[in-house]
Design an enzyme around this catalytic site. Sequence first.
Site, PDB file in Angstrom:
ATOM      1  N   GLY A  37      -8.055  30.175  47.055  1.00 54.79           N
ATOM      2  CA  GLY A  37      -9.125  29.567  47.867  1.00 54.79           C
ATOM      3  C   GLY A  37      -9.180  30.351  49.164  1.00 54.79           C
ATOM      4  O   GLY A  37      -8.212  30.381  49.934  1.00 54.79           O
ATOM      5  N   ARG A 170     -19.802  33.476  46.261  1.00 56.38           N
ATOM      6  CA  ARG A 170     -19.410  33.262  44.864  1.00 56.38           C
ATOM      7  C   ARG A 170     -20.645  32.663  44.226  1.00 56.38           C
ATOM      8  O   ARG A 170     -20.797  31.452  44.139  1.00 56.38           O
ATOM      9  CB  ARG A 170     -18.240  32.274  44.759  1.00 56.38           C
ATOM     10  CG  ARG A 170     -17.021  32.644  45.580  1.00 56.38           C
ATOM     11  CD  ARG A 170     -16.087  33.567  44.816  1.00 56.38           C
ATOM     12  NE  ARG A 170     -14.888  33.854  45.583  1.00 56.38           N
ATOM     13  CZ  ARG A 170     -14.720  34.939  46.344  1.00 56.38           C
ATOM     14  NH1 ARG A 170     -15.694  35.834  46.454  1.00 56.38           N
ATOM     15  NH2 ARG A 170     -13.598  35.123  46.997  1.00 56.38           N
ATOM     16  N   ALA A 191     -21.326  33.237  64.703  1.00 56.48           N
ATOM     17  CA  ALA A 191     -19.983  33.815  64.648  1.00 56.48           C
ATOM     18  C   ALA A 191     -19.786  34.900  65.711  1.00 56.48           C
ATOM     19  O   ALA A 191     -20.734  35.539  66.156  1.00 56.48           O
ATOM     20  CB  ALA A 191     -19.737  34.399  63.267  1.00 56.48           C
ATOM     21  N   GLU A 200     -21.466  41.713  49.325  1.00 55.05           N
ATOM     22  CA  GLU A 200     -22.215  40.745  50.137  1.00 55.05           C
ATOM     23  C   GLU A 200     -23.274  41.441  50.990  1.00 55.05           C
ATOM     24  O   GLU A 200     -24.376  40.922  51.185  1.00 55.05           O
ATOM     25  CB  GLU A 200     -21.249  39.950  51.029  1.00 55.05           C
ATOM     26  CG  GLU A 200     -20.403  38.988  50.223  1.00 55.05           C
ATOM     27  CD  GLU A 200     -19.120  38.549  50.920  1.00 55.05           C
ATOM     28  OE1 GLU A 200     -18.516  37.590  50.440  1.00 55.05           O
ATOM     29  OE2 GLU A 200     -18.721  39.173  51.928  1.00 55.05           O
ATOM     30  N   GLY A 258      -8.176  37.972  46.754  1.00 52.90           N
ATOM     31  CA  GLY A 258      -7.444  37.726  47.997  1.00 52.90           C
ATOM     32  C   GLY A 258      -7.358  38.925  48.927  1.00 52.90           C
ATOM     33  O   GLY A 258      -6.917  38.775  50.075  1.00 52.90           O
ATOM     34  N   ALA A 259      -7.803  40.114  48.470  1.00 54.91           N
ATOM     35  CA  ALA A 259      -7.684  41.315  49.319  1.00 54.91           C
ATOM     36  C   ALA A 259      -8.454  41.141  50.630  1.00 54.91           C
ATOM     37  O   ALA A 259      -7.945  41.440  51.719  1.00 54.91           O
ATOM     38  CB  ALA A 259      -8.180  42.551  48.574  1.00 54.91           C
ATOM     39  N   GLY A 260      -9.672  40.650  50.521  1.00 55.83           N
ATOM     40  CA  GLY A 260     -10.491  40.451  51.720  1.00 55.83           C
ATOM     41  C   GLY A 260      -9.861  39.430  52.662  1.00 55.83           C
ATOM     42  O   GLY A 260      -9.943  39.560  53.893  1.00 55.83           O
ATOM     43  N   ASP A 261      -9.221  38.418  52.099  1.00 58.74           N
ATOM     44  CA  ASP A 261      -8.595  37.374  52.926  1.00 58.74           C
ATOM     45  C   ASP A 261      -7.341  37.900  53.621  1.00 58.74           C
ATOM     46  O   ASP A 261      -7.063  37.558  54.774  1.00 58.74           O
ATOM     47  CB  ASP A 261      -8.254  36.158  52.059  1.00 58.74           C
ATOM     48  CG  ASP A 261      -9.481  35.654  51.318  1.00 58.74           C
ATOM     49  OD1 ASP A 261     -10.570  35.653  51.924  1.00 58.74           O
ATOM     50  OD2 ASP A 261      -9.349  35.297  50.137  1.00 58.74           O
TER      51      ASP A 261
HETATM   52  P1  ADP Z   1     -13.178  41.250  49.161  1.00 57.16           P
HETATM   53  O1  ADP Z   1     -11.801  40.951  48.626  1.00 57.16           O
HETATM   54  O2  ADP Z   1     -13.623  40.297  50.197  1.00 57.16           O
HETATM   55  O3  ADP Z   1     -14.200  41.522  48.080  1.00 57.16           O
HETATM   56  P2  ADP Z   1     -12.658  44.076  49.463  1.00 57.16           P
HETATM   57  O4  ADP Z   1     -12.524  44.137  47.986  1.00 57.16           O
HETATM   58  O5  ADP Z   1     -13.583  45.050  50.103  1.00 57.16           O
HETATM   59  O6  ADP Z   1     -13.065  42.626  49.975  1.00 57.16           O
HETATM   60  O7  ADP Z   1     -11.184  44.241  50.037  1.00 57.16           O
HETATM   61  C1  ADP Z   1     -10.833  44.057  51.372  1.00 57.16           C
HETATM   62  C2  ADP Z   1      -9.895  45.154  51.819  1.00 57.16           C
HETATM   63  O8  ADP Z   1      -8.755  45.198  50.960  1.00 57.16           O
HETATM   64  C3  ADP Z   1     -10.523  46.532  51.752  1.00 57.16           C
HETATM   65  O9  ADP Z   1     -11.177  46.824  52.962  1.00 57.16           O
HETATM   66  C4  ADP Z   1      -9.295  47.419  51.530  1.00 57.16           C
HETATM   67  O10 ADP Z   1      -8.642  47.670  52.752  1.00 57.16           O
HETATM   68  C5  ADP Z   1      -8.398  46.552  50.671  1.00 57.16           C
HETATM   69  N1  ADP Z   1      -8.632  46.806  49.236  1.00 57.16           N
HETATM   70  C6  ADP Z   1      -9.440  46.122  48.382  1.00 57.16           C
HETATM   71  N2  ADP Z   1      -9.433  46.650  47.149  1.00 57.16           N
HETATM   72  C7  ADP Z   1      -8.590  47.700  47.194  1.00 57.16           C
HETATM   73  C8  ADP Z   1      -8.117  48.670  46.246  1.00 57.16           C
HETATM   74  N3  ADP Z   1      -8.551  48.655  44.964  1.00 57.16           N
HETATM   75  N4  ADP Z   1      -7.235  49.612  46.673  1.00 57.16           N
HETATM   76  C9  ADP Z   1      -6.801  49.668  47.950  1.00 57.16           C
HETATM   77  N5  ADP Z   1      -7.207  48.776  48.893  1.00 57.16           N
HETATM   78  C10 ADP Z   1      -8.073  47.814  48.538  1.00 57.16           C
END
Ligand code: ADP
Length: 320
Positions: A37, A170, A191, A200, A258-261
């Site tokens: 989440g 989503r 914001a 997005e 979760g990468a973006g978070d």
């Molecule tokens: P979200 O998760 O919100 O879709 P992203 O996919 O752009 O956002 O990921 C957020 C950040 O996480 C990116 O700016 C980058 O730094 C890192 N990241 C995401 N995907 C990868 C990946 N496949 N390899 C390396 N870093 C990643």
Amino acid sequence: SGKDLIVSFGEMLIDFVPTVSGVSLAEAPGFIKAPGGAPANVAIAVARLGGRAAFLGKLGDDEFGRMLAGILRSNGVDDAGVLFDTGARTALAFVTLRADGEREFMFYRNPSADMLLEEGELNLDVIKSAAVFHYGSISLITEPCRSAHLKAMQVARDAGALLSYDPNLRLPLWPSAESAREQIMSIWDQADIIKVSDVELEFLTGTDSVEDDVVLTLWRPEFKLLLVTLGEKGCKYYTKDFRGSLDGFSVNTVDTTGAGDAFVGAMLTKIVADQSVLQSEEKLREVLRFANACGAITTTKKGAIPALPNKTEALELLKR
Ligand code: ADP
């Protein structure tokens, strides 16, 4: 101001992540049950990196809800603003993983407990002590949570918090793409700090270009920082005074959930510790390099919360 609490508002749920990538939901041989989440991920990312975090939201008074509350506490997230709904159940997300680790979601929100948070139940003391108030869009979709969301934003702003926004698009959750766009833009201007993904950005601008002239159509003079994350390619940043981009880290990606978070949590932790990073491009680049590293690490393990890095892991990758 001396405040250093990051308050994150919205949903916390269970992600069911398939054990195998590149197959449809129906073909998945099994699932891993992972806490997630987006707003909850941000709170836990902050706490793991050594910042002070509080989560505000509603869980079901069920096995999943109790498990999630336990995860907040064991990670050191302030849960004084966490509520339990006795009628509705904890939200669930079923993830489909593509071979490259990108994912799609299906949701159980029928309605789920998070959607039933009411304005009168908000823990205003927690909100008022926020240095940063972070929120997404999902809690705006339906009442009563919509009113609670808008009220929480206003209380945070009146108490002097910076507002941080991640739309967390989503699409299946909204009745239509048009309503999603309208809702996102209705709170966009309020914001101080906004993070959008390239996906997005395309949804909001109608073009897949991430050139500055396209991104800047979304810029507002009140913004302190606008970020566009580009997956493995890193991120772009825009302030009133400077703009630029930073490469990402190359890692062995299995699930990008979760990468973006993690990126947002890392960035907010650093900004709360030293707000002057918003005025110095050199300092901001250092912060965003750290945020890129935290995002990258999160893609190397399945699920969102189980994959969020601590400070040691993040510093390890920065040394490479
Ligand atoms: P979200 O998760 O919100 O879709 P992203 O996919 O752009 O956002 O990921 C957020 C950040 O996480 C990116 O700016 C980058 O730094 C890192 N990241 C995401 N995907 C990868 C990946 N496949 N390899 C390396 N870093 C990643």
